[in-house]
Design an enzyme around this catalytic site. Structure first.
Site, PDB file in Angstrom:
ATOM      1  CG  ASN A   1      -0.178   0.139   2.385  1.00  0.00           C
ATOM      2  OD1 ASN A   1      -0.153   1.275   2.988  1.00  0.00           O
ATOM      3  ND2 ASN A   1       0.110  -1.177   3.091  1.00  0.00           N
TER       4      ASN A   1
ATOM      5  CD  GLU B   1      -0.530   6.370   5.436  1.00  0.00           C
ATOM      6  OE1 GLU B   1      -1.368   6.933   4.437  1.00  0.00           O
ATOM      7  OE2 GLU B   1      -0.318   7.096   6.383  1.00  0.00           O
TER       8      GLU B   1
ATOM      9  CB  CYS C   1      -2.814  -8.273  -4.780  1.00  0.00           C
ATOM     10  SG  CYS C   1      -1.466  -7.590  -5.486  1.00  0.00           S
TER      11      CYS C   1
ATOM     12  CB  CYS D   1       9.400  17.184  -2.317  1.00  0.00           C
ATOM     13  SG  CYS D   1       9.366  15.756  -1.428  1.00  0.00           S
TER      14      CYS D   1
HETATM   15 ZN   LIG Z   1      10.992  14.579  -2.527  1.00  0.00          ZN
END
Ligand SMILES: [Zn+2]
Length: 257
Positions: A130, A132, A187, A245
């Site tokens: 996943n 997360e 899946c 970011c």
């Molecule tokens: Zn980054």
């Protein structure tokens, strides 16, 4: 190295990118594998057979019959006994190679426990299923300067890339959560075939070995993707790290804050 180890790793000694020196480096190496499912058990198999000295396996699930189609470390007996994957995996990995240390942790990685479970290693390997968990791994990896290898498979398709802090864009740069639309294919919804898992995990394990051996020159530069059913292999050129970011640009680490 014992005479038994010299015999055991003889094909590594012959392989020019490893040799005896490289084997000692692998023996001194520590990896954490997040998830001991399909990709995770294949990664653990490769790391154990390759002689990586310390393998930490983090997984909260028990072995089930539906796992046996693709999760190479487990047996029918493990499923019948409802053994925890991390625990069953330790037994099988030590039966394969008793020279290594296996540290099973029956836990699911969360923002609260990620740093204690994912630090103190040279490399983190992604055996999760996943997004997360991958964002959490990425935050810990960037914050602590630990390389990690992303690996994912669904259906007959797969993707893989080694993230090296400071050298490449991070996972958060490439997959900003705000741009991820709808639930990812899983899946559980569309199934997965064992060979796709095996190929992706083997690609990831190879990058892992290069990282542990310090062979930066041969690390792949582009994100690998494949569809085994269509017989297609490709690569995706990655952009630059994003200055804004939240993980590698601003160092806010929002997934473990
Ligand atoms: Zn980054």
């Amino acid at each position: 190295m014992t005479p038994e180890e010299t015999l055991r790793y003889s094909r590594h000694f012959l392989f020019r990118h490893i040799g005896r020196k490289g084997q000692l480096q692998l023996k001194d190496s520590r990896v954490a594998i997040v998830g001991a499912g399909a990709i995770g058990s294949m990664l653990a198999n490769h790391m154990a057979r390759s002689g990586v000295g310390y393998i930490r396996l983090i997984d909260a699930d028990q072995v089930e019959t539906s796992n046996l189609q693709r999760q190479v470390l487990y047996t029918e007996a493990d499923a019948e006994a409802h053994l925890e994957k991390a625990v069953a995996a330790k037994t099988h990995l030590l039966a394969i190679n008793h020279h290594i240390e296996v540290d099973p942790r029956v836990a699911r990685i969360t923002s609260d426990n990620a740093e204690e479970n994912l630090t103190g290693v040279d490399l983190i390997l992604d055996g999760t299923d996943n997004l997360e968990a991958r964002f959490i791994i990425n935050d810990v990896a960037v914050k602590n300067g630990i390389p990690w290898v992303y690996a994912a498979a669904v259906g007959s398709r797969g993707m893989m890339f080694p993230f090296i802090p400071g050298r490449s864009p991070c996972f958060h740069c490439l997959f900003p959560p705000s741009q991820m639309e709808g639930p990812a294919e899983s899946c559980d919804a569309v199934g997965v075939i064992s060979p796709a898992v095996a190929v992706v995990a083997s690609l990831a394990a190879t990058e892992a070995m290069k990282i542990l051996l310090g062979d930066e020159e041969h690390l792949i530069r582009h994100l690998r993707h494949l569809d085994l059913w269509r017989g297609e292999f490709g690569e995706l050129k990655l952009g630059k790290a994003r200055a804004n970011c939240p993980t590698c640009g601003l160092h806010e680490y929002p997934f473990i804050a």
